[in-house]
Each structure stands twice: as C-alpha cells, then as structure tokens.
Design an enzyme around this catalytic site. Structure first.
Site, PDB file in Angstrom:
ATOM      1  N   LYS A  52     -14.281   4.290   5.555  1.00 24.30           N
ATOM      2  CA  LYS A  52     -14.053   3.057   6.314  1.00 24.30           C
ATOM      3  C   LYS A  52     -15.141   2.880   7.365  1.00 24.30           C
ATOM      4  O   LYS A  52     -15.679   1.776   7.546  1.00 24.30           O
ATOM      5  CB  LYS A  52     -12.656   3.083   6.959  1.00 24.30           C
ATOM      6  CG  LYS A  52     -11.543   2.886   5.944  1.00 24.30           C
ATOM      7  CD  LYS A  52     -10.146   3.153   6.497  1.00 24.30           C
ATOM      8  CE  LYS A  52      -9.104   3.041   5.380  1.00 24.30           C
ATOM      9  NZ  LYS A  52      -7.755   3.394   5.783  1.00 24.30           N
ATOM     10  N   GLN A  96      -4.652   5.774  10.763  1.00 24.02           N
ATOM     11  CA  GLN A  96      -4.599   6.271   9.391  1.00 24.02           C
ATOM     12  C   GLN A  96      -3.258   6.935   9.104  1.00 24.02           C
ATOM     13  O   GLN A  96      -2.766   7.752   9.871  1.00 24.02           O
ATOM     14  CB  GLN A  96      -5.755   7.260   9.147  1.00 24.02           C
ATOM     15  CG  GLN A  96      -5.902   7.729   7.717  1.00 24.02           C
ATOM     16  CD  GLN A  96      -6.261   6.608   6.741  1.00 24.02           C
ATOM     17  OE1 GLN A  96      -6.924   5.636   7.102  1.00 24.02           O
ATOM     18  NE2 GLN A  96      -5.810   6.720   5.509  1.00 24.02           N
ATOM     19  N   ASP A 119      -4.361  -3.734   9.284  1.00 21.26           N
ATOM     20  CA  ASP A 119      -3.663  -3.235   8.088  1.00 21.26           C
ATOM     21  C   ASP A 119      -2.545  -4.196   7.659  1.00 21.26           C
ATOM     22  O   ASP A 119      -2.031  -4.079   6.541  1.00 21.26           O
ATOM     23  CB  ASP A 119      -2.993  -1.888   8.404  1.00 21.26           C
ATOM     24  CG  ASP A 119      -3.864  -0.690   8.066  1.00 21.26           C
ATOM     25  OD1 ASP A 119      -4.587  -0.756   7.062  1.00 21.26           O
ATOM     26  OD2 ASP A 119      -3.796   0.314   8.810  1.00 21.26           O
TER      27      ASP A 119
HETATM   28  N1  GUN Z   1      -3.183   5.510   4.204  1.00 21.14           N
HETATM   29  C1  GUN Z   1      -3.306   5.183   2.901  1.00 21.14           C
HETATM   30  N2  GUN Z   1      -3.656   3.887   2.788  1.00 21.14           N
HETATM   31  C2  GUN Z   1      -3.768   3.396   4.036  1.00 21.14           C
HETATM   32  C3  GUN Z   1      -4.107   2.118   4.564  1.00 21.14           C
HETATM   33  O1  GUN Z   1      -4.385   1.144   3.853  1.00 21.14           O
HETATM   34  N3  GUN Z   1      -4.127   2.030   5.916  1.00 21.14           N
HETATM   35  C4  GUN Z   1      -3.801   3.065   6.734  1.00 21.14           C
HETATM   36  N4  GUN Z   1      -3.812   2.878   8.062  1.00 21.14           N
HETATM   37  N5  GUN Z   1      -3.470   4.255   6.272  1.00 21.14           N
HETATM   38  C5  GUN Z   1      -3.449   4.411   4.931  1.00 21.14           C
END
Ligand code: GUN
Length: 284
Positions: A52, A96, A119
């Site tokens: 990311k 996350q 998100d």
């Molecule tokens: N863990 C797995 N997929 C995601 C996501 O799209 N966002 C976040 N914050 N954590 C995740």
C-alpha cells in the site's frame, strides 16, 4: 477456455487516472495523504502495508506508517486515531486488519472519522453503501466491479452469487452487484445446496478464504468467475478460492490469483484517498 481477466493491467489504468488527479490536486496546493496503521508483526499484514505504501508513492500520494507493537493498548491505539482524525496533511486513515487479540477492532473502526475512512468500514459508510449514496466504495468489491466493467460483462439482470458474507467483502460485494441491478444470492457456511446455487450463477464471486473451494462442477458453463481468495495450497503456494486449472475450462471469464482482484483493491484504496483529499479541501 476462459478469458483471464488481467487485474494488474486494469489496476494500472486506475492508478494512472489517480496519478493524474493527484497531480491536479498538487497544482492546487493539496497533496493527498494516507496514514497506514499496523499493530503487531503479522507477516501477511506487513506485506499488504508495504504494498500500500509503495503504491501511494508511485502515484504521488503522501503516506505515513505507524507501526505499533503487538502489546499496544486499546487506549494508545484510540489516541493515535484521534490524532490522525485532526491531522491536516492526512486525508485517509487505514488500520490494517486483523488487529492482535485483545484489541477491539470495531471500536477502532468506529473511532475513525467517516470522511477519512478510506476502507469504508465505518458504520456510517457501510450504511451509505446500503443506501447507495456513498463517498467511498469498499475497495475490494469496487475492484471486482471494475474488473467486470473492464470486460464489458453485463451485471443487470444476471444471476450473481457471492460466496462469503464478511463485512469487508461478501456483504458490500452483494450490495454493489445489487446497485448494478444484478439478482444477488449470498451463500455461506450454512447454505444448503451450495453447488446448485453456484451452478445457477452467471457471475460467481468467491470470497470464502478456503483454497480451491470452488470446483468446476460448481460453475455454469460460460459464467464469469471472480476469485477474491488469498490462500495457500497444500504445498504452501499462493492460490485463490477457485480451482483455477479446472474452472477455466468451464467459465467464460476468470480472475487469477495472484494478479486478479488483489491489485485492484490497492488501486481503489488510492482512488478513495484522492476522493477523501478532494472532499476535505472543498476542491471538488
Ligand atoms: N485486511 C485485509 N484486507 C484489508 C483491507 O482492505 N483493509 C484493511 N484495513 N485491512 C485489511
């Protein structure tokens, strides 16, 4: 043989569009900023977070990482979120998931300001998705819709089956397909006649988290099969929820793992960060 949908190529197009929008924002004195919070040392989460950050840098988005030890308390984490909520150079906040045991993820998500919730996990944004009036699209489901669009796969009037009912993927995926006028069925671990229901799908989205769960006998000839899984097979090799090798002989479209939905999730996150920066600076 099914057409393999190239998620990397579609994601690259989204990223190019995002990079252009970032450049435009910068001309107006705004650099979109994303804060990524990771707690503990889960190796998969570490990889996602690194990807990311790298993706942000590539399109000109400013990013900050907050890597906290697994022993971080709920109060400390809530304090950090509160600080990021008012930080002027940060437009998007991503914590996350999963958090280490003992931390209340729901409370953390609810503490994020909805305008910075890139998100789209905050209940207010989830509600907006339900109504169809949203600023942020949930990244993975939005990525799936983009993949379908990239191949001009019609959703309206089609039988769409989503396997999995998670808050991150299954439920919002069903909503987005519904907003696109699909006839949507959600399947889960208690579903009876799973095979029959899947065999009726024109568009089948697998988000179960079980390696090669979707076998060729569950797929209608000519279906579009989208694989959201990120699993390991019996040899520890990365694979999806779909038995690709056999399903590609039956389907008309299929996404690979890796290189399908995964790159799209990150591209949509970048898009959401730009959307957040625009709305927070009244520059729409
Ligand atoms: N863990 C797995 N997929 C995601 C996501 O799209 N966002 C976040 N914050 N954590 C995740």
């Amino acid at each position: 043989m099914a057409i393999r949908i190239d998620g990397k190529a579609v994601a690259e197009k989204v990223r190019a569009k995002v990079a252009f929008e970032v450049a435009e924002l910068k001309k107006q004195g705004v650099t979109p900023g994303l804060a990524v919070v990771i707690v503990g040392d889960d190796p998969a989460s570490r990889t996602y977070v690194n990807n990311k950050k790298k993706a942000c840098a590539q399109v000109g988005i400013y990013s900050e990482e907050y890597a906290l030890p697994a022993a971080t308390s709920q109060d400390e984490l809530m304090e950090l979120v509160a600080k990021l909520n008012v930080k002027k150079d940060i437009h998007g906040i991503l914590v996350q998931s999963p958090l280490p045991n003992g931390l209340d993820e729901k409370a953390v998500v609810e503490a994020i300001h909805p305008d910075k919730d890139v998100d789209a996990f905050h209940p207010s944004n989830v509600g907006r998705i339900m109504i169809g009036n949203y600023h942020f699209l949930p990244c993975t489901p939005a990525g799936v819709i983009e993949l379908l669009r990239s191949e001009n796969i019609e959703i309206a009037g089609k039988n769409c089956v989503v396997i999995g009912r998670s808050n991150i993927v299954g439920k919002p995926m069903a909503m987005l397909l519904l907003h696109n006028n699909g006839t949507v069925t959600i399947c889960h671990s208690k579903t009876k006649n799973l095979k029959e229901i899947c065999r009726n799908a024109d568009i089948l989205v697998a988000a179960v988290g079980k390696p090669k769960f979707v076998t060729a006998d569950m797929v209608k000839r000519g279906a579009a099969v989208i694989d959201v899984g990120m699993d390991r097979d019996e040899n520890g090799k990365l694979c999806g929820d779909v038995d690709y090798e056999n399903v590609e002989k039956v389907a008309s479209y299929i996404t690979p793992v890796p290189g399908g939905v995964g790159p799209m999730t990150i591209a949509m996150l970048l898009q959401n960060t730009v959307t957040a920066a625009k709305s927070q600076n009244w520059l729409k």
